[in-house]
Design an enzyme around this catalytic site. Sequence first.
Site, PDB file in Angstrom:
ATOM      1  N   LYS A   1      31.949  25.373  19.669  1.00 31.48           N
ATOM      2  CA  LYS A   1      31.288  25.093  18.383  1.00 31.48           C
ATOM      3  C   LYS A   1      31.804  26.125  17.399  1.00 31.48           C
ATOM      4  O   LYS A   1      31.431  27.287  17.429  1.00 31.48           O
ATOM      5  CB  LYS A   1      29.771  25.219  18.547  1.00 31.48           C
ATOM      6  CG  LYS A   1      28.941  24.321  17.658  1.00 31.48           C
ATOM      7  CD  LYS A   1      29.049  24.604  16.174  1.00 31.48           C
ATOM      8  CE  LYS A   1      28.319  25.814  15.719  1.00 31.48           C
ATOM      9  NZ  LYS A   1      28.736  26.335  14.414  1.00 31.48           N
TER      10      LYS A   1
ATOM     11  N   GLU B   1      23.426  46.509   9.922  1.00 31.74           N
ATOM     12  CA  GLU B   1      24.819  46.082   9.737  1.00 31.74           C
ATOM     13  C   GLU B   1      24.958  45.361   8.392  1.00 31.74           C
ATOM     14  O   GLU B   1      24.230  44.414   8.113  1.00 31.74           O
ATOM     15  CB  GLU B   1      25.207  45.135  10.871  1.00 31.74           C
ATOM     16  CG  GLU B   1      26.658  44.718  10.813  1.00 31.74           C
ATOM     17  CD  GLU B   1      27.018  43.681  11.865  1.00 31.74           C
ATOM     18  OE1 GLU B   1      26.287  42.684  12.001  1.00 31.74           O
ATOM     19  OE2 GLU B   1      28.030  43.871  12.550  1.00 31.74           O
TER      20      GLU B   1
HETATM   21  P1  NAD Z   1      25.974  34.002  13.076  1.00 32.64           P
HETATM   22  O1  NAD Z   1      25.173  34.546  14.191  1.00 32.64           O
HETATM   23  O2  NAD Z   1      25.289  33.613  11.833  1.00 32.64           O
HETATM   24  O3  NAD Z   1      26.805  32.716  13.557  1.00 32.64           O
HETATM   25  C1  NAD Z   1      27.695  32.755  14.647  1.00 32.64           C
HETATM   26  C2  NAD Z   1      27.825  31.365  15.226  1.00 32.64           C
HETATM   27  O4  NAD Z   1      26.573  30.988  15.764  1.00 32.64           O
HETATM   28  C3  NAD Z   1      28.204  30.282  14.224  1.00 32.64           C
HETATM   29  O5  NAD Z   1      29.129  29.404  14.823  1.00 32.64           O
HETATM   30  C4  NAD Z   1      26.890  29.576  13.974  1.00 32.64           C
HETATM   31  O6  NAD Z   1      27.054  28.226  13.598  1.00 32.64           O
HETATM   32  C5  NAD Z   1      26.250  29.666  15.335  1.00 32.64           C
HETATM   33  N1  NAD Z   1      24.784  29.522  15.347  1.00 32.64           N
HETATM   34  C6  NAD Z   1      23.895  29.855  14.386  1.00 32.64           C
HETATM   35  N2  NAD Z   1      22.643  29.563  14.793  1.00 32.64           N
HETATM   36  C7  NAD Z   1      22.731  29.028  16.026  1.00 32.64           C
HETATM   37  C8  NAD Z   1      21.776  28.559  16.983  1.00 32.64           C
HETATM   38  N3  NAD Z   1      20.476  28.566  16.734  1.00 32.64           N
HETATM   39  N4  NAD Z   1      22.230  28.097  18.155  1.00 32.64           N
HETATM   40  C9  NAD Z   1      23.536  28.097  18.449  1.00 32.64           C
HETATM   41  N5  NAD Z   1      24.496  28.528  17.584  1.00 32.64           N
HETATM   42  C10 NAD Z   1      24.098  29.007  16.385  1.00 32.64           C
HETATM   43  O7  NAD Z   1      27.089  35.105  12.807  1.00 32.64           O
HETATM   44  P2  NAD Z   1      28.190  35.109  11.653  1.00 32.64           P
HETATM   45  O8  NAD Z   1      27.516  35.469  10.373  1.00 32.64           O
HETATM   46  O9  NAD Z   1      29.011  33.875  11.750  1.00 32.64           O
HETATM   47  O10 NAD Z   1      29.126  36.312  12.139  1.00 32.64           O
HETATM   48  C11 NAD Z   1      28.889  37.631  11.803  1.00 32.64           C
HETATM   49  C12 NAD Z   1      28.245  38.385  12.938  1.00 32.64           C
HETATM   50  O11 NAD Z   1      29.059  38.310  14.097  1.00 32.64           O
HETATM   51  C13 NAD Z   1      28.104  39.853  12.639  1.00 32.64           C
HETATM   52  O12 NAD Z   1      26.843  40.319  13.052  1.00 32.64           O
HETATM   53  C14 NAD Z   1      29.200  40.498  13.481  1.00 32.64           C
HETATM   54  O13 NAD Z   1      28.994  41.836  13.804  1.00 32.64           O
HETATM   55  C15 NAD Z   1      29.214  39.614  14.661  1.00 32.64           C
HETATM   56  N6  NAD Z   1      30.497  39.725  15.394  1.00 32.64           N
HETATM   57  C16 NAD Z   1      30.492  40.381  16.612  1.00 32.64           C
HETATM   58  C17 NAD Z   1      31.680  40.537  17.308  1.00 32.64           C
HETATM   59  C18 NAD Z   1      31.701  41.240  18.649  1.00 32.64           C
HETATM   60  O14 NAD Z   1      32.654  41.028  19.393  1.00 32.64           O
HETATM   61  N7  NAD Z   1      30.722  42.041  18.998  1.00 32.64           N
HETATM   62  C19 NAD Z   1      32.865  40.032  16.775  1.00 32.64           C
HETATM   63  C20 NAD Z   1      32.831  39.389  15.542  1.00 32.64           C
HETATM   64  C21 NAD Z   1      31.631  39.236  14.861  1.00 32.64           C
END
Ligand code: NAD
Length: 491
Positions: free
Chosen positions: A181, A386
């Site tokens: 996804k 963050e």
């Molecule tokens: P997000 O959590 O908003 O979304 C990430 C993904 O989750 C998207 O594909 C979104 O559609 C999906 N999603 C959202 N709600 C969901 C649900 N209820 N069920 C299933 N899927 C769902 O994060 P973002 O804003 O896209 O990314 C930024 C975040 O990602 C930051 O906090 C960053 O630190 C983190 N990040 C972490 C790493 C790591 O390796 N630790 C790497 C990159 C980014």
Amino acid sequence: MSTSQIEVAGVLISPDHYIDGRRVGSPETFELRSPIDQRVLGVVSEGLEDHVEAAIESARAAFPAWSLLSAAERKVYLDRFADEIGKRADDFCRVESTDAGLLLSRMRHGVVPRAMLNIRWFANHALDLQNRPIDTEQAHHRVRHDPAGVVVIITPWNSPLLLSTWKLGPALAAGNTCILKPPEWAPLTCSLLADAAQAAGLPPGVLNIVQGTGSRAGAKLVGDPRIARVSFTGSVPTARRIAQAAGANLVPCSLELGGKSPFIVLEDADLDGAAATGALMYRNAGQVCLAGTRFLVHERVADAFVEKMRAHVERLVIGDPREEATEIGPIIHPRQLERVEGFVQRAVETGARVLWGGDRHAFGAQYFQPTMLTNVGQHDEIVQNEVFGPVLTLQTFSDDDSVVALANGTDYGLGGVCYGETDHAIAVADRVRTGFIWINSFGVRDLEAPFGGIKRSGIGREGGDWSFEFFCDVKDVVIPRKPFRASFSHR
Ligand code: NAD
């Protein structure tokens, strides 16, 4: 139903799902805009209940045959998959740069080669995974790593191609079938991955892609009892929702989450090296989970360090990520920009001093200046939370105990950077509670090394054997050395 292709950066892309080896459209769509100039790139299919159902059933149907192939047979498919990514390298670069705002130069030299390696490396390393024996006096243990089943992979927008392949590589190599996804703010290179999989001849159902928003498509996928694993990278609030949904079915989750990592500069550090590396924390407009965003600098070298880092920051080229010279691009989405700006405004209102930046950048509507805030307290929102934008904080310290306390004083524990005389830096780094920490360096990543965070930064590790441990069911087949005689006193 299938919508027509859209053209982005001169590349034709399907905005539809990829289920059971075919493109599937949706009666509902969402609009996608480029973060560079807010131009509408097209509309993308929303993943509805039927699509999730079809993807799960397709992945389940494909599982028996794919999982029964030997690792060497799967490697043939996966090497071809990596080759197909390579053949379309330029398309991947141009599309992700336009869609997600990543630097074209970094896509070309870093991300796309790494995406190919993510597939190849794990395919190769799965070869010696199947049977790891343990021999004792009593028995020979054939410790098998069997594929778990249907794996759901959910990735964020800040590096969709890299993060998706980093999970797909080990999941597929181990013999699982996958449903990816993609992130709704940057879904297009994942769609190109489907084209590459098809061109490589991956059997239908081995890799499915369900586009859509997290609250709809994502939530449906992770809450389904037929799936075997969820591998997620994203934010802490989403991780809580996913863990709850998957937990109801006792489905294991790997959670790679946010960070608020320390960037430590000890008194005996090479200040020039630390300042040059410090400026890298603005890479991808600060939308990098592993960046060191809290600068902790020894009070005796703080002024000198600030001036050296300022000189680097002033030279940063901010602009269109598709241009070779650009070093800092846009913020992904207007909502993210507002979030970043809100953090800075609230920090300044409560006493933070702006060392540089602090405002939107004139280059475009979704640009923010590289910013450094000081005069901040450990319990301030800007130090604890963050931002995920080009906003750093700077605090000073007087001795090792106090820097360790500051470094460990948040709920996060992803990574860190420690600059200092090597032995001294290692001694301090050993006391910092994070999943990894770089000594006099930043961003050195090897595929066989563990990656992941502690505390609110996540659960589990990815990389090398850690990825396989997650994506496999471990089974011990026990063969006794001597003929077994049944007895109630037998141990
Ligand atoms: P997000 O959590 O908003 O979304 C990430 C993904 O989750 C998207 O594909 C979104 O559609 C999906 N999603 C959202 N709600 C969901 C649900 N209820 N069920 C299933 N899927 C769902 O994060 P973002 O804003 O896209 O990314 C930024 C975040 O990602 C930051 O906090 C960053 O630190 C983190 N990040 C972490 C790493 C790591 O390796 N630790 C790497 C990159 C980014």
